[in-house]
Scaffold this motif. Structure first.
Motif, PDB file in Angstrom:
ATOM      1  N   ARG A  16     -10.905  -8.766  67.706  1.00 24.13           N
ATOM      2  CA  ARG A  16     -11.361  -8.098  66.486  1.00 24.13           C
ATOM      3  C   ARG A  16     -10.723  -8.718  65.257  1.00 24.13           C
ATOM      4  NH1 ARG A  16     -15.459  -4.328  65.037  1.00 24.13           N
ATOM      5  NH2 ARG A  16     -15.061  -3.979  62.823  1.00 24.13           N
ATOM      6  N   ASN A  17      -9.423  -9.021  65.340  1.00 23.17           N
ATOM      7  CA  ASN A  17      -8.749  -9.656  64.220  1.00 23.17           C
ATOM      8  C   ASN A  17      -9.412 -10.970  63.855  1.00 23.17           C
ATOM      9  OD1 ASN A  17      -6.552 -11.895  63.512  1.00 23.17           O
ATOM     10  ND2 ASN A  17      -5.842  -9.964  62.624  1.00 23.17           N
ATOM     11  N   ASN A  18      -9.729 -11.761  64.871  1.00 26.14           N
ATOM     12  CA  ASN A  18     -10.336 -13.055  64.606  1.00 26.14           C
ATOM     13  C   ASN A  18     -11.733 -12.921  64.028  1.00 26.14           C
ATOM     14  OD1 ASN A  18     -12.027 -15.580  65.929  1.00 26.14           O
ATOM     15  ND2 ASN A  18     -10.024 -16.154  65.112  1.00 26.14           N
ATOM     16  N   GLU A  20     -12.849 -10.477  62.197  1.00 31.16           N
ATOM     17  CA  GLU A  20     -12.737 -10.048  60.805  1.00 31.16           C
ATOM     18  C   GLU A  20     -12.275 -11.201  59.912  1.00 31.16           C
ATOM     19  OE1 GLU A  20     -10.904  -6.324  59.995  1.00 31.16           O
ATOM     20  OE2 GLU A  20     -11.827  -5.328  61.719  1.00 31.16           O
ATOM     21  N   TRP A  21     -11.459 -12.090  60.447  1.00 28.71           N
ATOM     22  CA  TRP A  21     -11.068 -13.285  59.707  1.00 28.71           C
ATOM     23  C   TRP A  21     -12.291 -14.183  59.478  1.00 28.71           C
ATOM     24  CZ3 TRP A  21      -8.169 -15.811  56.537  1.00 28.71           C
ATOM     25  CH2 TRP A  21      -8.055 -17.211  56.571  1.00 28.71           C
ATOM     26  N   GLU A 147      -4.013  -8.380  52.618  1.00 24.76           N
ATOM     27  CA  GLU A 147      -4.004  -8.482  54.079  1.00 24.76           C
ATOM     28  C   GLU A 147      -4.140  -9.907  54.585  1.00 24.76           C
ATOM     29  OE1 GLU A 147      -3.166  -5.773  55.660  1.00 24.76           O
ATOM     30  OE2 GLU A 147      -3.188  -4.780  53.711  1.00 24.76           O
ATOM     31  N   HIS A 167      -3.550 -13.157  58.863  1.00 24.41           N
ATOM     32  CA  HIS A 167      -4.477 -12.077  58.503  1.00 24.41           C
ATOM     33  C   HIS A 167      -4.113 -10.828  59.284  1.00 24.41           C
ATOM     34  CE1 HIS A 167      -8.737 -10.245  58.986  1.00 24.41           C
ATOM     35  NE2 HIS A 167      -8.193  -9.798  57.882  1.00 24.41           N
ATOM     36  N   ARG A 168      -3.740  -9.769  58.568  1.00 24.15           N
ATOM     37  CA  ARG A 168      -3.339  -8.534  59.234  1.00 24.15           C
ATOM     38  C   ARG A 168      -4.520  -7.585  59.410  1.00 24.15           C
ATOM     39  NH1 ARG A 168       0.964  -4.126  56.960  1.00 24.15           N
ATOM     40  NH2 ARG A 168      -0.602  -4.003  55.293  1.00 24.15           N
ATOM     41  N   THR A 169      -4.672  -7.058  60.615  1.00 23.06           N
ATOM     42  CA  THR A 169      -5.615  -5.979  60.898  1.00 23.06           C
ATOM     43  C   THR A 169      -4.898  -4.992  61.807  1.00 23.06           C
ATOM     44  OG1 THR A 169      -6.557  -7.198  62.772  1.00 23.06           O
ATOM     45  CG2 THR A 169      -7.698  -7.384  60.665  1.00 23.06           C
ATOM     46  N   GLY A 174      -3.120 -11.995  62.789  1.00 18.81           N
ATOM     47  CA  GLY A 174      -3.702 -13.211  63.340  1.00 18.81           C
ATOM     48  C   GLY A 174      -3.129 -14.433  62.641  1.00 18.81           C
TER      49      GLY A 174
END
Length: 236
Positions: A16-18, A20-21, A147, A167-169, A174
């Motif tokens: 999910r983090n990736n 969103e990045w 973020e 990148h923070r989620t 990430g």
């Protein structure tokens, strides 16, 4: 590979983090329960679709993407799809990775690490990341948010000779685009970037994906594999 009750949750967080990045770099796109897709061609090195669950279907994924113009690609986050019938070939395979929040502190860096603060600094960072190229990278000033952090490792004369994007989620950060330039050792880039991330977001696990020598370097710095992924490129 990490195995235990938390493995599926860690893997989902990394995926999910990736995604969103990728959405941030690409300037939008659409999230469903099973995938993120972009109806328009994404920047170089970034996929047009990312699966979010092993159950994502090829048909549902491809329906949200432009497969007619050259360069369409898919990040098959669980290495679960067969996109060959749709005219895709596997471009490369990699491993999702995870570094626990309680991992030992990275080795001290000989570089001075700072967070990119404005579009001018981002252009300098991107030039170092690309090896001196200009105007070809995917990174834009809209990514300079609370973020997201572009981390720059500078030599004594102030030149950016290493860096990474973070990148923070939620509870994870990430880490991607780790680079070393001008003869700087790759281990120096990883240790410095990890220390910078710990300073910005203490107590957060770090996730990402790597392959080949970069995966070996990440494992030396406290990461462990979470599971495989594949990137497919449309060639038909």
């Amino acid at each position: 590979m990490i195995t235990g009750p938390d493995t599926p949750e860690l893997l989902r967080a990394a995926v999910r983090n990736n995604a969103e990045w990728c959405a941030a770099v690409s300037g939008g796109g659409t999230f469903t329960a099973d995938a993120w897709t972009s109806a328009h061609r994404t920047p170089p090195y970034y996929p047009d679709g990312v699966t979010l669950t092993p159950q994502a279907s090829a048909g549902g994924l491809l329906a949200g993407m432009d497969t007619r113009s050259p360069g369409c690609s898919v990040k098959d986050s669980f290495a679960a799809l067969d996109l060959a019938p749709a005219g895709f070939e596997v471009l490369f395979g990699a491993e999702w990775i995870h570094r626990p929040a309680h991992a030992p502190a990275p080795a001290a860096s000989v570089l001075a690490w700072t967070r990119v603060a404005d579009p001018g600094e981002l252009a300098v960072w991107e030039a170092a990341w690309s090896g001196g190229g200009e105007g070809t990278g995917p990174f834009h000033p809209g990514l300079l948010t609370p973020e997201i952090a572009f981390l720059a490792g500078r030599s004594g004369d102030g030149r950016v000779v290493a860096g990474a994007a973070a990148h923070r989620t939620g509870a994870v950060v990430g880490l991607s685009n780790v680079f070393a330039a001008d003869g700087t050792p790759g281990d120096e880039a990883w240790s410095g970037a990890l220390a910078a991330v710990a300073g910005l977001w203490p107590g957060h696990a770090v996730v990402g994906y790597e392959s080949g020598e970069d995966l070996d370097t990440a494992l030396r710095h406290g990461f462990a594999p979470l599971g495989p992924l594949r990137v497919w490129l449309h060639t038909a």
